[in-house]
Design an enzyme around this catalytic site. Structure first.
Site, mmCIF file in Angstrom:
data_model
loop_
_atom_site.group_PDB
_atom_site.id
_atom_site.type_symbol
_atom_site.label_atom_id
_atom_site.label_comp_id
_atom_site.label_asym_id
_atom_site.label_seq_id
_atom_site.Cartn_x
_atom_site.Cartn_y
_atom_site.Cartn_z
ATOM 1 N N PRO A 1 1.195 34.687 45.853
ATOM 2 C CA PRO A 1 1.737 35.639 46.524
ATOM 3 C C PRO A 1 2.070 35.183 47.990
ATOM 4 O O PRO A 1 1.430 34.465 48.731
ATOM 5 C CB PRO A 1 0.264 36.430 46.852
ATOM 6 C CG PRO A 1 -0.927 35.559 46.865
ATOM 7 C CD PRO A 1 -0.554 34.480 45.845
ATOM 8 N N ASP B 1 2.673 30.968 52.083
ATOM 9 C CA ASP B 1 1.620 31.351 51.234
ATOM 10 C C ASP B 1 0.539 32.215 51.850
ATOM 11 O O ASP B 1 -0.187 31.773 52.613
ATOM 12 C CB ASP B 1 1.209 30.056 50.804
ATOM 13 C CG ASP B 1 0.270 30.237 49.627
ATOM 14 O OD1 ASP B 1 -0.403 31.149 49.382
ATOM 15 O OD2 ASP B 1 0.056 29.129 48.884
ATOM 16 N N HIS B 2 0.643 33.568 51.127
ATOM 17 C CA HIS B 2 -0.571 34.512 51.626
ATOM 18 C C HIS B 2 -1.987 33.698 51.438
ATOM 19 O O HIS B 2 -2.961 34.762 52.086
ATOM 20 C CB HIS B 2 -0.188 35.759 51.111
ATOM 21 C CG HIS B 2 -0.444 36.953 52.138
ATOM 22 N ND1 HIS B 2 -1.567 36.966 53.066
ATOM 23 C CD2 HIS B 2 0.130 38.132 52.593
ATOM 24 C CE1 HIS B 2 -1.422 37.992 53.834
ATOM 25 N NE2 HIS B 2 -0.589 38.614 53.608
ATOM 26 N N ARG B 3 -2.323 32.995 50.531
ATOM 27 C CA ARG B 3 -3.611 32.511 50.566
ATOM 28 C C ARG B 3 -3.756 31.716 51.566
ATOM 29 O O ARG B 3 -5.196 31.541 51.696
ATOM 30 C CB ARG B 3 -3.617 32.033 48.985
ATOM 31 C CG ARG B 3 -3.533 32.729 47.916
ATOM 32 C CD ARG B 3 -3.342 32.009 46.509
ATOM 33 N NE ARG B 3 -2.301 30.847 46.820
ATOM 34 C CZ ARG B 3 -1.813 29.851 45.783
ATOM 35 N NH1 ARG B 3 -2.551 29.958 44.682
ATOM 36 N NH2 ARG B 3 -1.082 29.166 45.941
ATOM 37 N N ARG B 4 -3.071 31.233 52.313
ATOM 38 C CA ARG B 4 -3.528 30.297 53.351
ATOM 39 C C ARG B 4 -3.090 30.812 54.893
ATOM 40 O O ARG B 4 -3.823 30.307 55.781
ATOM 41 C CB ARG B 4 -2.529 28.801 53.207
ATOM 42 C CG ARG B 4 -2.813 28.499 51.836
ATOM 43 C CD ARG B 4 -2.014 27.185 51.580
ATOM 44 N NE ARG B 4 -2.503 25.817 52.238
ATOM 45 C CZ ARG B 4 -1.809 24.891 52.289
ATOM 46 N NH1 ARG B 4 -0.937 24.697 51.435
ATOM 47 N NH2 ARG B 4 -2.340 23.791 52.766
#
Length: 363
Positions: free
Chosen positions: A179, A338-341
């Protein structure tokens, strides 16, 4: 065989710089590999003796396949397992039920040989690669082998998408499916234009921007993936695609050295004479399309990195200054993350810092 590009599956071994039994030193050229975009000199990852070469010059080799070993003093090659003798003409062949299973294909010494796509697919489908028969060169496991070994039925795209949205925080997926989001900012480039005029010949807007990006990454280490060094990749167009060489330690370099390093690595890209260190270790990427009169675009994330900056052209635009409409040289930038990071607020803070540096650059 190293991976020298995001979508690379094989590499052609052009030549060995060292021969079987010769001493090698970490960092010296070991072999030359050709991909669909460039020829790259791959440096030795360690110091020792080159041994166990299994690939000949001119061969196309699957990425990840072990083709040689570097032995430390006192080490020797693993003893190869003897092959089973073929049945004699008078001896009946083993019945099909007792025949050796296809998962008995030996792996390369010290590592299970599998392409990056095969490894990602196996992780997604829960397939144990040690039980998969490889059909690639040297028994390497390919994506098709994992698909064949997988007993998991294909999931409908709608169902898979829903599962991913529900589990995004708990599972690891391909970087292409991460995402992501982007933040857009406009910067007054007047100060940077003045800085360029004061700089020595050879310094470009890109060099000044790389310096600004490096300083912003130091202040916002999450955007640098938490890495200790600021190694910025610079997207460079080549006739048949895109290569992203890396300039290392940009935060520690003055603009003049950034310009010199950028020129050297771009020259190697365009001459097709890259080194493996030129395309490894990147922590953030800059993609500049200003020279093509592009105002704004969003760039695709580089694998393993938290962000990439997309830079448009510097152009005169009407902006508001002190309640009046004035014409100023401005530049539009967007950062994809990167929305996870990295979350949106951290990316916005990074862009705020970067805009401040562009509007008042420091060499």
């Amino acid at each position: 065989m190293p991976a020298l590009g995001m979508a690379q599956e094989t590499g052609k071994l052009v030549r060995w710089f060292k021969r079987e039994g010769e001493a090698v030193t970490k960092g010296e050229p070991l072999m030359e590999v050709e991909t669909d975009k460039a020829a790259v000199e791959v440096e030795s990852p360690a110091t020792g003796t080159l041994a166990g070469i299994t690939a000949a010059e001119g061969e196309d080799i699957t990425v990840g396949l072990a083709i040689a070993m570097i032995l430390a003093p006192g080490e020797s090659l693993p003893v190869a397992q003897p092959k089973a003798a073929a049945p004699s003409p008078k001896q009946p062949a083993a019945p099909a039920a007792e025949a050796a299973k296809p998962d008995s294909v030996p792996a390369a010494p010290g590592r299970l040989s599998a392409s990056p796509k095969a490894r990602r697919l196996a992780e997604e489908r829960g397939v144990d690669l040690t039980n998969v028969a490889g059909t690639g060169p040297g028994g390497a496991i390919l994506e098709e082998d994992v698909l064949q070994a997988s007993e998991q039925p294909a999931v409908a795209a709608e169902t898979e998408s829903a599962l991913w949205r529900a589990m995004a925080g708990n599972v690891t997926r391909s970087w292409k499916e991460a995402p992501h989001f982007f933040v857009i900012r406009e910067a007054d480039a007047g100060a940077m234009a003045e800085e360029r005029r004061r700089s020595p010949d050879g310094v470009t807007y890109t060099d000044l921007l790389l310096r600004c990006v490096a300083l912003a990454l130091v202040e916002h280490p999450r955007m640098n993936g938490g890495a200790q060094e600021v190694n910025i990749g610079l997207a460079v167009a080549v006739p048949d695609g895109l290569i992203v060489p890396v300039i290392h330690g940009v935060d520690r370099l003055p603009v003049e050295e950034i310009a010199a390093n950028r020129k050297e690595v771009v020259d190697r890209v365009r001459s097709g004479r890259l080194r493996s260190s030129d395309v490894s270790g990147g922590t953030f990427t800059v993609s500049n399309l200003g020279m093509y009169d592009v105002d704004l675009f969003t760039a695709i994330l580089t694998e393993g990195q938290a962000g990439i900056l997309a830079v448009g052209r510097i152009a005169d635009r009407v902006v508001a200054r002190d309640g009046a409409a004035v014409v100023r040289p401005t530049m539009l930038m967007s950062v994809s993350c990167d929305h996870r990071r990295v979350d949106g607020a951290r990316a916005a803070e990074f862009m705020q810092t970067l805009v401040g540096l562009v509007e008042g650059p420091s060499s």
